[in-house]
Design a protein around this motif. Structure first.
Motif, PDB file in Angstrom:
ATOM      1  N   SER A 269       0.834  -1.209   0.000  1.00 43.68           N
ATOM      2  CA  SER A 269       0.000   0.000   0.000  1.00 43.68           C
ATOM      3  C   SER A 269       0.862   1.250   0.000  1.00 43.68           C
ATOM      4  CB  SER A 269      -0.922   0.000   1.222  1.00 43.68           C
ATOM      5  OG  SER A 269      -1.766  -1.128   1.221  1.00 43.68           O
ATOM      6  N   SER A 270       1.955   1.209   0.758  1.00 44.89           N
ATOM      7  CA  SER A 270       2.876   2.340   0.794  1.00 44.89           C
ATOM      8  C   SER A 270       3.488   2.594  -0.579  1.00 44.89           C
ATOM      9  CB  SER A 270       3.982   2.074   1.818  1.00 44.89           C
ATOM     10  OG  SER A 270       4.973   3.077   1.757  1.00 44.89           O
ATOM     11  N   LEU A 271       3.895   1.518  -1.252  1.00 43.30           N
ATOM     12  CA  LEU A 271       4.477   1.656  -2.594  1.00 43.30           C
ATOM     13  C   LEU A 271       3.455   2.195  -3.589  1.00 43.30           C
ATOM     14  CD1 LEU A 271       6.576  -1.642  -2.806  1.00 43.30           C
ATOM     15  CD2 LEU A 271       7.445   0.687  -2.580  1.00 43.30           C
ATOM     16  N   LEU A 272       2.207   1.729  -3.478  1.00 41.95           N
ATOM     17  CA  LEU A 272       1.160   2.209  -4.383  1.00 41.95           C
ATOM     18  C   LEU A 272       0.879   3.689  -4.180  1.00 41.95           C
ATOM     19  CD1 LEU A 272      -1.373  -0.784  -4.283  1.00 41.95           C
ATOM     20  CD2 LEU A 272       0.136  -0.131  -6.165  1.00 41.95           C
ATOM     21  N   VAL A 273       0.857   4.117  -2.908  1.00 36.47           N
ATOM     22  CA  VAL A 273       0.633   5.535  -2.612  1.00 36.47           C
ATOM     23  C   VAL A 273       1.766   6.381  -3.183  1.00 36.47           C
ATOM     24  CG1 VAL A 273       0.562   7.238  -0.750  1.00 36.47           C
ATOM     25  CG2 VAL A 273      -0.787   5.147  -0.578  1.00 36.47           C
ATOM     26  N   GLN A 274       3.000   5.907  -3.017  1.00 37.27           N
ATOM     27  CA  GLN A 274       4.146   6.638  -3.560  1.00 37.27           C
ATOM     28  C   GLN A 274       4.073   6.726  -5.081  1.00 37.27           C
ATOM     29  OE1 GLN A 274       8.043   5.469  -1.817  1.00 37.27           O
ATOM     30  NE2 GLN A 274       6.848   4.303  -0.347  1.00 37.27           N
ATOM     31  N   ALA A 275       3.722   5.608  -5.722  1.00 38.50           N
ATOM     32  CA  ALA A 275       3.618   5.598  -7.186  1.00 38.50           C
ATOM     33  C   ALA A 275       2.523   6.546  -7.658  1.00 38.50           C
ATOM     34  CB  ALA A 275       3.339   4.179  -7.676  1.00 38.50           C
ATOM     35  N   PHE A 276       1.397   6.571  -6.926  1.00 38.83           N
ATOM     36  CA  PHE A 276       0.294   7.462  -7.295  1.00 38.83           C
ATOM     37  C   PHE A 276       0.713   8.926  -7.179  1.00 38.83           C
ATOM     38  CE2 PHE A 276      -3.194  10.146  -5.755  1.00 38.83           C
ATOM     39  CZ  PHE A 276      -4.051  10.078  -6.847  1.00 38.83           C
ATOM     40  N   LEU A 277       1.384   9.279  -6.075  1.00 39.93           N
ATOM     41  CA  LEU A 277       1.792  10.670  -5.875  1.00 39.93           C
ATOM     42  C   LEU A 277       2.827  11.107  -6.911  1.00 39.93           C
ATOM     43  CD1 LEU A 277       2.011  10.805  -1.969  1.00 39.93           C
ATOM     44  CD2 LEU A 277       0.297  11.876  -3.430  1.00 39.93           C
ATOM     45  N   VAL A 278       3.779  10.214  -7.223  1.00 41.78           N
ATOM     46  CA  VAL A 278       4.781  10.540  -8.244  1.00 41.78           C
ATOM     47  C   VAL A 278       4.113  10.731  -9.604  1.00 41.78           C
ATOM     48  CG1 VAL A 278       6.758   9.647  -9.531  1.00 41.78           C
ATOM     49  CG2 VAL A 278       6.695   9.432  -7.044  1.00 41.78           C
ATOM     50  N   GLY A 279       3.176   9.838  -9.924  1.00 39.37           N
ATOM     51  CA  GLY A 279       2.454   9.962 -11.189  1.00 39.37           C
ATOM     52  C   GLY A 279       1.626  11.225 -11.260  1.00 39.37           C
ATOM     53  N   PHE A 280       1.002  11.598 -10.137  1.00 38.50           N
ATOM     54  CA  PHE A 280       0.182  12.814 -10.107  1.00 38.50           C
ATOM     55  C   PHE A 280       1.048  14.056 -10.290  1.00 38.50           C
ATOM     56  CE2 PHE A 280      -2.143  16.233  -7.950  1.00 38.50           C
ATOM     57  CZ  PHE A 280      -3.362  16.136  -8.599  1.00 38.50           C
ATOM     58  N   ILE A 281       2.216  14.069  -9.639  1.00 36.51           N
ATOM     59  CA  ILE A 281       3.136  15.200  -9.799  1.00 36.51           C
ATOM     60  C   ILE A 281       3.583  15.318 -11.252  1.00 36.51           C
ATOM     61  CG2 ILE A 281       5.439  16.058  -9.196  1.00 36.51           C
ATOM     62  CD1 ILE A 281       5.036  14.858  -6.411  1.00 36.51           C
ATOM     63  N   ARG A 282       3.848  14.170 -11.859  1.00 38.87           N
ATOM     64  CA  ARG A 282       4.326  14.160 -13.247  1.00 38.87           C
ATOM     65  C   ARG A 282       3.252  14.650 -14.220  1.00 38.87           C
ATOM     66  NH1 ARG A 282       8.322  11.618 -16.203  1.00 38.87           N
ATOM     67  NH2 ARG A 282       7.765  11.059 -18.329  1.00 38.87           N
ATOM     68  N   THR A 283       2.016  14.174 -14.039  1.00 39.24           N
ATOM     69  CA  THR A 283       0.950  14.523 -14.984  1.00 39.24           C
ATOM     70  C   THR A 283       0.405  15.932 -14.776  1.00 39.24           C
ATOM     71  OG1 THR A 283      -0.672  13.478 -13.500  1.00 39.24           O
ATOM     72  CG2 THR A 283       0.223  12.142 -15.297  1.00 39.24           C
ATOM     73  N   SER A 284       0.608  16.506 -13.596  1.00 38.74           N
ATOM     74  CA  SER A 284       0.071  17.845 -13.328  1.00 38.74           C
ATOM     75  C   SER A 284       1.048  18.955 -13.682  1.00 38.74           C
ATOM     76  CB  SER A 284      -0.332  17.962 -11.849  1.00 38.74           C
ATOM     77  OG  SER A 284       0.788  17.766 -11.004  1.00 38.74           O
ATOM     78  N   LYS A 285       2.177  18.596 -14.301  1.00 40.14           N
ATOM     79  CA  LYS A 285       3.138  19.625 -14.702  1.00 40.14           C
ATOM     80  C   LYS A 285       2.520  20.564 -15.726  1.00 40.14           C
ATOM     81  CE  LYS A 285       6.522  17.164 -16.187  1.00 40.14           C
ATOM     82  NZ  LYS A 285       7.838  16.807 -16.775  1.00 40.14           N
ATOM     83  N   PRO A 286       2.699  21.870 -15.564  1.00 35.93           N
ATOM     84  CA  PRO A 286       2.218  22.793 -16.600  1.00 35.93           C
ATOM     85  C   PRO A 286       3.037  22.640 -17.871  1.00 35.93           C
ATOM     86  CG  PRO A 286       3.476  23.979 -14.927  1.00 35.93           C
ATOM     87  CD  PRO A 286       3.314  22.576 -14.426  1.00 35.93           C
ATOM     88  N   ALA A 287       2.436  22.988 -18.991  1.00 41.26           N
ATOM     89  CA  ALA A 287       3.087  22.786 -20.291  1.00 41.26           C
ATOM     90  C   ALA A 287       4.381  23.579 -20.416  1.00 41.26           C
ATOM     91  CB  ALA A 287       2.129  23.184 -21.409  1.00 41.26           C
ATOM     92  N   VAL A 288       4.495  24.688 -19.684  1.00 40.71           N
ATOM     93  CA  VAL A 288       5.647  25.569 -19.844  1.00 40.71           C
ATOM     94  C   VAL A 288       6.956  24.924 -19.403  1.00 40.71           C
ATOM     95  CG1 VAL A 288       5.405  26.629 -17.556  1.00 40.71           C
ATOM     96  CG2 VAL A 288       6.456  27.919 -19.424  1.00 40.71           C
ATOM     97  N   ILE A 289       6.916  23.907 -18.519  1.00 34.91           N
ATOM     98  CA  ILE A 289       8.158  23.285 -18.050  1.00 34.91           C
ATOM     99  C   ILE A 289       8.333  21.882 -18.603  1.00 34.91           C
ATOM    100  CG2 ILE A 289       8.226  24.623 -15.929  1.00 34.91           C
ATOM    101  CD1 ILE A 289       7.157  22.203 -14.437  1.00 34.91           C
ATOM    102  N   GLU A 290       7.524  21.488 -19.568  1.00 31.03           N
ATOM    103  CA  GLU A 290       7.684  20.158 -20.158  1.00 31.03           C
ATOM    104  C   GLU A 290       8.754  20.180 -21.237  1.00 31.03           C
ATOM    105  OE1 GLU A 290       4.004  18.568 -21.487  1.00 31.03           O
ATOM    106  OE2 GLU A 290       3.328  18.110 -19.467  1.00 31.03           O
TER     107      GLU A 290
END
Length: 290
Positions: A269-290
């Motif tokens: 569960s801890s690993l899944l939470v970490q993976a979810f948060l990392v994925g959310f940070i990655r997908t929520s990046k604004p286009a200007v810094i991609e």
């Protein structure tokens, strides 16, 4: 290919897919928004044909997994309900992916266009101030390396070469494009050309708006990242560590034995939470810094 899980190309295998058009037309009533998404991605693909292909592809993929399970458990007739459940799960899972994938692709395309728009506006402003005509500026930017935005501007140049006026070609692209700032740019350019306004002033105004928006989005993202990093450390490291330490102390004092399964569930569960948060940070990046 629009979706990686489409086995039958809606254009090349259209005759074969047509046999299943009933399912495609039925799905189109449930998800009518996909028609607009496909119009942006590839106007040649009809929505009901794509959905028919999506339905058929999901059915074929879903058959594969229960078939493997049936072969692995040959003779176990009591597992038929498990095989049916696996089939239904995989069928709906892949069907949903095929349905939402075009919209995700359109949104990704819009982000890429917004990312490059500021560079295009600066490029066009420099050219217009140096005396270059708008048509020539469009040709230069459409052949430059501005990614998806350059490809969209090629459609404008192509339309102008076919006999459309500059304003008509810009307005036509504005009606189909999903990028908010790109659409605003095209509409304002089209309007300025129709009424005889100064195109340079329009581009300067939009460029200023885009830069201010990018700055605000960057600040919001940094604030969000700080909060998510705190949650990452708390849920991914601190809480599991406290749980395990507390469990060891309680088990020693009260003579309670914690099973290995419970510990494994906590760690997974801890690993899944970490993976979810990392994925959310990655997908929520604004286009200007991609």
């Amino acid at each position: 290919m629009i979706s990686p899980f489409i086995l039958f190309n809606p254009l090349k295998a259209r005759r074969f897919v047509r046999r299943f058009e009933f399912f495609g037309k039925l799905l189109l009533r449930v998800v009518p928004f996909i028609e607009e998404d496909l119009e942006v991605l590839d106007p040649r693909i009809k929505a009901h044909v794509y959905l028919s292909s999506a339905f058929l592809s999901a059915f074929v993929y879903a058959l594969f997994f229960p078939l493997l399970l049936f072969i692995a458990t040959w003779g176990a007739k009591e597992l038929w309900f498990v095989e049916l459940a696996v089939f239904l799960y995989m069928f709906f899972f892949i069907l949903v992916i095929n349905i939402v994938y075009p919209r995700a692709k359109v949104q990704d395309m819009s982000k890429k266009i917004d990312r490059d728009l500021s560079f295009i506006l600066n490029d066009m402003l420099i050219q217009l101030r140096s005396g270059v005509l708008l048509y020539d500026a469009l040709i230069i930017t459409s052949t430059s390396n501005y990614g998806m935005a350059s490809k969209k501007l090629k459609r404008v140049v192509s339309r102008i070469n076919e006999g459309y006026s500059d304003a008509e070609a810009l307005g036509e692209l504005a009606r189909t494009i999903r990028s908010n700032f790109m659409r605003k740019t095209l509409w304002q350019l089209s309007t300025a050309m129709r009424v005889g306004g100064d195109v340079t002033d329009v581009l300067e105004s939009i460029d200023k708006t885009v830069k201010e928006y990018n700055e605000r989005e960057l600040k919001r993202y940094l604030e969000k990242v700080n909060l998510l990093l705190f949650g990452y450390l708390l849920l991914g490291a601190v809480v599991p560590a406290i749980f395990l330490v507390t469990g060891v102390i309680v088990s020693a004092i009260m003579d309670i034995e914690f099973s290995e399964l419970l510990i494994a569930v906590v760690l997974v569960s801890s690993l899944l939470v970490q993976a979810f948060l990392v994925g959310f940070i990655r997908t929520s990046k604004p286009a200007v810094i991609e």
